[in-house]
Design a protein around this motif. Structure first.
Motif, PDB file in Angstrom:
ATOM      1  N   ILE A  76       0.741   4.105  -2.922  1.00  0.00           N
ATOM      2  CA  ILE A  76       0.564   5.532  -2.639  1.00  0.00           C
ATOM      3  C   ILE A  76       1.715   6.321  -3.252  1.00  0.00           C
ATOM      4  O   ILE A  76       1.523   7.400  -3.818  1.00  0.00           O
ATOM      5  N   ILE A 107       0.838  -1.204   0.000  1.00  0.00           N
ATOM      6  CA  ILE A 107       0.000   0.000   0.000  1.00  0.00           C
ATOM      7  C   ILE A 107       0.873   1.255   0.000  1.00  0.00           C
ATOM      8  O   ILE A 107       0.585   2.231  -0.715  1.00  0.00           O
ATOM      9  N   ASP A 108       1.951   1.239   0.762  1.00  0.00           N
ATOM     10  CA  ASP A 108       2.885   2.382   0.742  1.00  0.00           C
ATOM     11  C   ASP A 108       3.449   2.591  -0.662  1.00  0.00           C
ATOM     12  O   ASP A 108       3.581   3.733  -1.135  1.00  0.00           O
ATOM     13  N   ALA A 167      -5.353   2.790  -2.922  1.00  0.00           N
ATOM     14  CA  ALA A 167      -4.308   1.803  -2.678  1.00  0.00           C
ATOM     15  C   ALA A 167      -4.863   0.600  -1.921  1.00  0.00           C
ATOM     16  O   ALA A 167      -4.553  -0.555  -2.253  1.00  0.00           O
ATOM     17  N   ASN A 168      -5.681   0.846  -0.919  1.00  0.00           N
ATOM     18  CA  ASN A 168      -6.294  -0.254  -0.181  1.00  0.00           C
ATOM     19  C   ASN A 168      -7.233  -1.064  -1.075  1.00  0.00           C
ATOM     20  O   ASN A 168      -7.252  -2.298  -1.020  1.00  0.00           O
ATOM     21  N   THR A 213      -4.417   7.412  -4.017  1.00  0.00           N
ATOM     22  CA  THR A 213      -4.838   7.836  -2.690  1.00  0.00           C
ATOM     23  C   THR A 213      -4.808   6.616  -1.765  1.00  0.00           C
ATOM     24  O   THR A 213      -4.706   5.474  -2.217  1.00  0.00           O
ATOM     25  N   SER A 214      -4.933   6.865  -0.472  1.00  0.00           N
ATOM     26  CA  SER A 214      -4.940   5.763   0.485  1.00  0.00           C
ATOM     27  C   SER A 214      -6.111   4.808   0.210  1.00  0.00           C
ATOM     28  O   SER A 214      -5.941   3.586   0.233  1.00  0.00           O
ATOM     29  N   ASP A 215      -7.286   5.360  -0.083  1.00  0.00           N
ATOM     30  CA  ASP A 215      -8.451   4.519  -0.362  1.00  0.00           C
ATOM     31  C   ASP A 215      -8.238   3.690  -1.627  1.00  0.00           C
ATOM     32  O   ASP A 215      -8.579   2.504  -1.667  1.00  0.00           O
TER      33      ASP A 215
END
Length: 292
Positions: A248, A244-245, A257-258, A253-255
């Motif tokens: 990003i 995920i890092d 990536a998740n 975005t974080s969402d």
């Protein structure tokens, strides 16, 4: 042992190239589309172990010759060993394609799944054009990743749950902007060749659709499944936090990536040898004539 990345990928290359084309389609291209009726001398940029030469030489007129260029010491060594057991006229040049000097003596300059790894594909295309005699041909077999990713079907699985095209396109475009290396280059080569003065540019798509059929015999099913896995289908995404890092860092975005991690994880969990699956690689095959 060579430190060149592709020198370490021999088994991957040998086990997956056959997923892309049927031999009768390549024969159709040679005879009906490109209409190659006289012996030619072709040069293969990023030749690897000489795969395209081994596919095309049996289809070309007698007396045709093949020259392969690659940076990989082990790849070139393996290519020479393979061709030593054939009657084909072939030679190999080991060197960095961006710097090696190539004479203008070839009838055909070709690439196969190579330009996507180049930070400046336009520069390499110029070099390919420059190595071809007047009236010669440039042929590029290159991928279009987003079409590739849209071309899976797993039985009883909704595609949007395992492949999120919008997120993937964002990743591919970000990576291309950052490094110049473009997994969607196959769809852009027609424009690039035309802008570089190549005439009669046309683009085809690879024909093969791989079908993991639960009714096929077990050895063939096992071979196909393993090749698909080596091609990266259903790959386990790795440590969640690290992946995920990385995503990003590649512009999501974080969402997003998740969501992408979870889609890859669902694909990895769901894909196995005992399910039905179809997969079309969607390689783009662009050709044009060099006139001066």
């Amino acid at each position: 042992m060579s430190e060149y990345y592709w020198d370490q990928q021999m088994e991957y290359l040998r086990n997956t190239r056959w997923l892309y084309y049927n031999d009768d389609y390549l024969e159709f291209l040679v005879q009906r589309v490109w209409k190659i009726e006289e012996a030619v001398h072709m040069i293969d940029y990023g030749c690897g172990y000489g795969y395209m030469g081994l596919k095309l030489l049996p289809l070309l007129p007698a007396g045709s010759r093949y020259t392969g260029v690659d940076q990989g010491k082990e790849l070139i060594k393996h290519a020479k060993e393979l061709y030593a057991h054939t009657s084909y006229q072939a030679e190999f040049i080991e060197g960095d394609i961006e710097t090696v000097q190539i004479e203008r003596v070839y009838d055909i300059a070709l690439s196969h799944a190579f330009l996507l790894h180049m930070s400046d594909p336009r520069k390499i295309l110029k070099k390919m054009i420059g190595s071809v005699v007047d009236g010669g041909r440039v042929i590029c077999f290159e991928p279009h990743w987003i079409a590739n990713m849209a071309s899976y079907t797993l039985d009883d699985v909704e595609q949007s749950n395992i492949v999120q095209l919008g997120i993937l396109q964002k990743l591919y475009e970000h990576d291309a902007r950052l490094s110049g290396k473009d997994g969607n280059i196959g769809m852009k080569i027609p424009t690039l060749l035309s802008q570089l003065g190549v005439k009669g540019v046309e683009c085809r798509v690879s024909d093969r659709v791989n079908f993991l059929d639960q009714q096929m015999n077990e050895p063939n099913k096992h071979t196909l499944y393993n090749a698909l896995k080596e091609e990266g289908l259903g790959a386990v995404p790795g440590n969640r936090i690290e992946v995920i890092d990385q995503l990003i860092g590649r512009g999501l975005t974080s969402d997003e990536a998740n969501s992408q991690y979870e889609a890859e994880e669902r694909f990895a969990r769901g894909f196995n040898e005992h399910m039905y699956m179809t997969y079309a690689p969607n390689m783009k095959i662009t050709s044009g004539i060099v006139t001066r």
